[in-house]
Design an enzyme around this catalytic site. Structure first.
Site, PDB file in Angstrom:
ATOM      1  N   GLU A   1      64.385 -12.383  33.269  1.00 45.47           N
ATOM      2  CA  GLU A   1      64.662 -13.020  34.621  1.00 45.47           C
ATOM      3  C   GLU A   1      64.262 -14.678  34.308  1.00 45.47           C
ATOM      4  O   GLU A   1      63.320 -15.099  33.913  1.00 45.47           O
ATOM      5  CB  GLU A   1      63.257 -12.521  35.417  1.00 45.47           C
ATOM      6  CG  GLU A   1      63.138 -11.033  35.881  1.00 45.47           C
ATOM      7  CD  GLU A   1      64.353 -10.744  37.094  1.00 45.47           C
ATOM      8  OE1 GLU A   1      65.050 -11.489  37.352  1.00 45.47           O
ATOM      9  OE2 GLU A   1      64.421  -9.521  37.277  1.00 45.47           O
TER      10      GLU A   1
ATOM     11  N   CYS B   1      61.131 -19.890  40.855  1.00 48.48           N
ATOM     12  CA  CYS B   1      62.381 -19.672  40.254  1.00 48.48           C
ATOM     13  C   CYS B   1      63.460 -19.582  41.277  1.00 48.48           C
ATOM     14  O   CYS B   1      64.731 -19.845  40.909  1.00 48.48           O
ATOM     15  CB  CYS B   1      62.441 -18.177  39.492  1.00 48.48           C
ATOM     16  SG  CYS B   1      61.407 -16.877  40.424  1.00 48.48           S
TER      17      CYS B   1
ATOM     18  N   LYS C   1      51.592 -11.110  27.167  1.00 44.08           N
ATOM     19  CA  LYS C   1      51.213 -12.563  26.863  1.00 44.08           C
ATOM     20  C   LYS C   1      51.467 -13.478  27.981  1.00 44.08           C
ATOM     21  O   LYS C   1      52.742 -13.744  28.468  1.00 44.08           O
ATOM     22  CB  LYS C   1      52.019 -13.082  25.657  1.00 44.08           C
ATOM     23  CG  LYS C   1      51.365 -14.491  25.116  1.00 44.08           C
ATOM     24  CD  LYS C   1      52.232 -15.382  24.872  1.00 44.08           C
ATOM     25  CE  LYS C   1      53.067 -16.305  25.628  1.00 44.08           C
ATOM     26  NZ  LYS C   1      52.120 -17.512  26.223  1.00 44.08           N
TER      27      LYS C   1
ATOM     28  N   GLU D   1      68.244 -27.272  36.445  1.00 43.13           N
ATOM     29  CA  GLU D   1      67.215 -26.971  37.466  1.00 43.13           C
ATOM     30  C   GLU D   1      65.959 -27.905  36.954  1.00 43.13           C
ATOM     31  O   GLU D   1      65.796 -28.368  35.917  1.00 43.13           O
ATOM     32  CB  GLU D   1      66.721 -25.577  36.665  1.00 43.13           C
ATOM     33  CG  GLU D   1      65.548 -25.057  37.522  1.00 43.13           C
ATOM     34  CD  GLU D   1      65.085 -23.653  36.697  1.00 43.13           C
ATOM     35  OE1 GLU D   1      65.248 -23.686  35.718  1.00 43.13           O
ATOM     36  OE2 GLU D   1      64.658 -22.710  37.705  1.00 43.13           O
TER      37      GLU D   1
HETATM   38  P1  TAP Z   1      59.414 -20.794  29.157  1.00 41.79           P
HETATM   39  O1  TAP Z   1      59.075 -21.879  28.441  1.00 41.79           O
HETATM   40  O2  TAP Z   1      60.439 -19.770  28.823  1.00 41.79           O
HETATM   41  O3  TAP Z   1      58.231 -19.910  29.018  1.00 41.79           O
HETATM   42  C1  TAP Z   1      57.947 -18.572  29.474  1.00 41.79           C
HETATM   43  C2  TAP Z   1      56.983 -17.883  28.435  1.00 41.79           C
HETATM   44  O4  TAP Z   1      57.508 -17.523  27.251  1.00 41.79           O
HETATM   45  C3  TAP Z   1      55.695 -18.447  28.165  1.00 41.79           C
HETATM   46  O5  TAP Z   1      54.648 -17.479  28.270  1.00 41.79           O
HETATM   47  C4  TAP Z   1      55.958 -18.925  26.878  1.00 41.79           C
HETATM   48  O6  TAP Z   1      54.779 -19.222  26.004  1.00 41.79           O
HETATM   49  C5  TAP Z   1      56.784 -17.943  26.251  1.00 41.79           C
HETATM   50  N1  TAP Z   1      57.406 -18.278  25.113  1.00 41.79           N
HETATM   51  C6  TAP Z   1      57.950 -19.680  24.459  1.00 41.79           C
HETATM   52  N2  TAP Z   1      58.603 -19.243  23.423  1.00 41.79           N
HETATM   53  C7  TAP Z   1      58.543 -18.381  23.168  1.00 41.79           C
HETATM   54  C8  TAP Z   1      59.153 -17.406  22.098  1.00 41.79           C
HETATM   55  N3  TAP Z   1      59.888 -18.137  21.039  1.00 41.79           N
HETATM   56  N4  TAP Z   1      59.125 -16.218  22.081  1.00 41.79           N
HETATM   57  C9  TAP Z   1      58.359 -15.571  22.942  1.00 41.79           C
HETATM   58  N5  TAP Z   1      57.861 -16.093  23.956  1.00 41.79           N
HETATM   59  C10 TAP Z   1      57.905 -17.410  24.250  1.00 41.79           C
HETATM   60  O7  TAP Z   1      59.414 -20.997  30.633  1.00 41.79           O
HETATM   61  P2  TAP Z   1      58.451 -21.718  31.550  1.00 41.79           P
HETATM   62  O8  TAP Z   1      58.347 -23.108  31.371  1.00 41.79           O
HETATM   63  O9  TAP Z   1      57.052 -20.984  31.365  1.00 41.79           O
HETATM   64  O10 TAP Z   1      58.777 -21.405  33.091  1.00 41.79           O
HETATM   65  C11 TAP Z   1      59.611 -21.898  33.724  1.00 41.79           C
HETATM   66  C12 TAP Z   1      61.091 -21.396  33.849  1.00 41.79           C
HETATM   67  O11 TAP Z   1      60.850 -19.879  33.971  1.00 41.79           O
HETATM   68  C13 TAP Z   1      62.111 -21.914  34.634  1.00 41.79           C
HETATM   69  O12 TAP Z   1      63.308 -22.088  33.989  1.00 41.79           O
HETATM   70  C14 TAP Z   1      62.195 -20.888  35.575  1.00 41.79           C
HETATM   71  O13 TAP Z   1      63.340 -20.776  36.333  1.00 41.79           O
HETATM   72  C15 TAP Z   1      61.986 -19.442  35.066  1.00 41.79           C
HETATM   73  N6  TAP Z   1      61.452 -18.588  35.947  1.00 41.79           N
HETATM   74  C16 TAP Z   1      62.213 -17.472  36.299  1.00 41.79           C
HETATM   75  C17 TAP Z   1      61.808 -16.700  37.106  1.00 41.79           C
HETATM   76  C18 TAP Z   1      62.705 -15.493  37.617  1.00 41.79           C
HETATM   77  S1  TAP Z   1      62.001 -14.138  38.358  1.00 41.79           S
HETATM   78  N7  TAP Z   1      63.755 -15.566  36.978  1.00 41.79           N
HETATM   79  C19 TAP Z   1      60.491 -16.594  37.549  1.00 41.79           C
HETATM   80  C20 TAP Z   1      59.605 -17.775  37.290  1.00 41.79           C
HETATM   81  C21 TAP Z   1      60.053 -18.495  36.429  1.00 41.79           C
HETATM   82  P3  TAP Z   1      54.048 -20.553  26.357  1.00 41.79           P
HETATM   83  O14 TAP Z   1      52.837 -20.384  27.313  1.00 41.79           O
HETATM   84  O15 TAP Z   1      53.486 -20.794  24.959  1.00 41.79           O
HETATM   85  O16 TAP Z   1      54.848 -21.716  26.794  1.00 41.79           O
END
Ligand code: TAP
Length: 517
Positions: free
Chosen positions: A288, A322, A212, A419
């Site tokens: 991650e 990230c 997804k 962050e």
């Molecule tokens: P999230 O809001 O955590 O979303 C990540 C993914 O999870 C999206 O596909 C999201 O869907 C999905 N998701 C949301 N709620 C869920 C649930 N209850 N059950 C299962 N999946 C769910 O993060 P983001 O805003 O996309 O990304 C930013 C964050 O990612 C930052 O904190 C960043 O640090 C972190 N990040 C970490 C890394 C590594 S390698 N550590 C790399 C990149 C990013 P939707 O599309 O509907 O939101």
């Protein structure tokens, strides 16, 4: 070629298969691009049950690119059951590990042949500047597929010298086996690269997968699905279900037939996912998560380099990175000079249309994220940090945010702890010579993803590397990741590695076999 043809023939085809689907077509930068906007389940592009869609928006223009089908719980179930069938009875379960590798190499070649198209799609869907999309988002994705394709026939168990059941003899050996159906949930900052980091290791290990992608940037995952058919992947091995995290993502995390969940995203959602994985069927999980990576700049560094890489450590991919340095600690005697130079260079950053090759900084990924950054800056100012540059929305269409620099940041402040995930440099000073003190401050965070240090004193650098509690340490460099090197966090930045040979373990289980003779 032979193997690929065998797989393709088994699908009733004889060469490069062009899959039929309802395409979105457009001309951008004098190039025709074409991509799917439906779910990809069991080798076919299909509409979601009920036909619900979600718009995906170009952050450079604020215009909707297209409406993408939005997977329901039932759609996810269909994808999981297709993946289960492919894993248990399909062609995928019969071909050899080496043949699996050949399919992955073929896929990487197709990605290479289509890299400009993929980079344009990534650019319009996520706001990544085209040149970076080509080199990093797509380039590193291709490298990742090749790296893990090479691993497929090198995944080995061991023979173990156990005590014999005298007078008989025993032989004990281990086998590394795929886990089964894997669910992947990925974020929007590097859409295709996050897919590739996880899926390449997952498929190299022999699993089947349902991914997804993030709802705001799902297009390269769908284009990728099209290429996977061309490469000859049998139906059901790869399934892509764009949709909402709270629905489709949650359905994967809780599905009783998914045996492993690989997640990249926020710490907050990571906690929800881990709980759901435990409660549903105790599926294996790797996370991650977020970061607030410290970068320490000592006064004995190469200052030119520290300024240049210090900026990249924060502004790379418009801060949607990230491992971005969430906090810079600069030694007192060089602090003012460092700030002066950083601000002067930040003013020169070419912000603009990400498709324009002279642009180095594009729009933020989506509106909610831009608003979060504006709010972050407001909180910083309110708490007394000094905003010395930027931090405003640009007055032009698109989600453009002027890279910001904060100084006088104290440890208790929101901006010192939280962050931003955007181009906001957060600078604190530390007293001359206070190595122990600054390392203590750098470690005073619940995150532990990455860290960095600039100094010419190698023993100081290595002591820092020893004492910092983070999964990645950069010395006199930053953002230097490589497909062969393990990547992943400590503490609340999660656990489990992407990339490198260690990533394979996330998608394998060890079976121990004992024979008596
Ligand atoms: P999230 O809001 O955590 O979303 C990540 C993914 O999870 C999206 O596909 C999201 O869907 C999905 N998701 C949301 N709620 C869920 C649930 N209850 N059950 C299962 N999946 C769910 O993060 P983001 O805003 O996309 O990304 C930013 C964050 O990612 C930052 O904190 C960043 O640090 C972190 N990040 C970490 C890394 C590594 S390698 N550590 C790399 C990149 C990013 P939707 O599309 O509907 O939101």
């Amino acid at each position: 070629e032979f193997v690929i043809n065998v797989v393709l023939k088994s699908r009733g085809a004889g060469g490069n298969v062009e899959i039929e689907y309802r395409p979105i077509e457009m001309e951008i930068n004098k190039r025709n691009i074409k991509f799917p906007c439906q779910l990809f389940i069991n080798g076919e592009f299909v509409d979601a049950e009920g036909g619900q869609t979600l718009p995906t928006v170009n952050p450079a223009t604020e215009e909707t690119i297209c409406d993408v089908q939005c997977a329901s719980i039932n759609d996810v179930d269909k994808a999981v059951m297709a993946a289960k069938k492919a894993f248990e009875d399909g062609e995928w379960s019969k071909i050899s590990a080496r043949e699996r590798g050949q399919l992955m190499f073929k896929l990487a070649d197709l990605m290479q042949q289509n890299k400009e198209e993929l980079a344009i799609i990534e650019s319009i869907d996520s706001g990544a500047v085209y040149t970076l999309a080509l080199k990093t988002h797509i380039g590193m994705s291709i490298e990742t597929w090749r790296y893990f394709a090479g691993w497929t026939d090198k995944i080995q168990g061991a023979t173990i010298p156990v005590s014999h059941a005298r007078p008989n003899r025993n032989l004990t050996f281990t086998k590394k086996e795929p886990i089964g159906v894997v669910g992947l949930v990925t974020p929007w900052n590097y859409p295709l690269m996050m897919l590739s980091w996880k899926m390449a290791a997952c498929l190299a290990a022999g699993n089947t997968v349902v991914i997804k992608p993030a709802q705001v940037s799902p297009l390269t995952a769908l284009k990728f699905a099209e290429l996977s058919v061309k490469a000859g992947f049998p139906p059901g091995v790869i399934n892509v279900v764009p949709g909402k995290g709270s629905v489709a993502g949650n359905a994967l995390a809780t599905h009783p037939q998914v045996r492993k969940l690989g997640f990249t995203g926020s710490t907050e959602i990571g906690q929800v996912i881990m709980k759901n994985c435990a409660e549903s069927n105790l599926k294996k999980v790797s996370l991650e998560l977020g970061g607030k990576s410290p970068l320490i700049i000592f006064n004995d560094c190469d200052l030119d380099k520290a300024v240049r890489l210090g900026m990249q450590s924060v502004f790379f991919n418009k801060g949607e990175n990230c491992i971005a340095a969430g906090r810079l600690f600069v030694e007192d005697s060089i602090h003012d000079e460092f700030v002066r130079r950083v601000v002067s260079e930040t003013k020169k950053i070419a912000i603009g249309d990400p498709l324009n090759k002279s642009t180095s900084h594009g729009p933020q990924n989506h509106l909610a994220h831009l608003n979060k950054l504006l709010q972050y800056v407001q909180i910083g100012v309110k708490e007394g940090a000094k905003l010395v540059h930027g931090g405003k929305r640009l007055k032009r269409p698109g989600y453009y945010f002027e890279p910001a620099v904060f100084t006088n940041v104290e440890d208790h402040m929101f901006v010192a702890k939280e962050e931003s995930f955007g181009p906001i440099m957060v600078i604190s000073r530390f007293p001359n010579g206070d190595v122990d003190g600054v390392i203590k401050r750098a470690n005073a965070t619940e995150y532990g993803l990455a860290s960095g240090v600039f100094t010419k004193d190698i023993s100081k650098a290595l002591r820092f590397a020893e004492r910092i509690d983070a999964g990645t340490v950069f010395i006199n460099t930053y953002n230097k990741t490589d497909v062969a090197a393990p990547f992943g966090g400590f503490k609340q930045s999660g656990f489990g590695k992407d990339l490198g040979s260690e990533a394979l373990n996330e998608y394998l289980k060890t079976k121990c076999v004992t024979v008596e003779y």
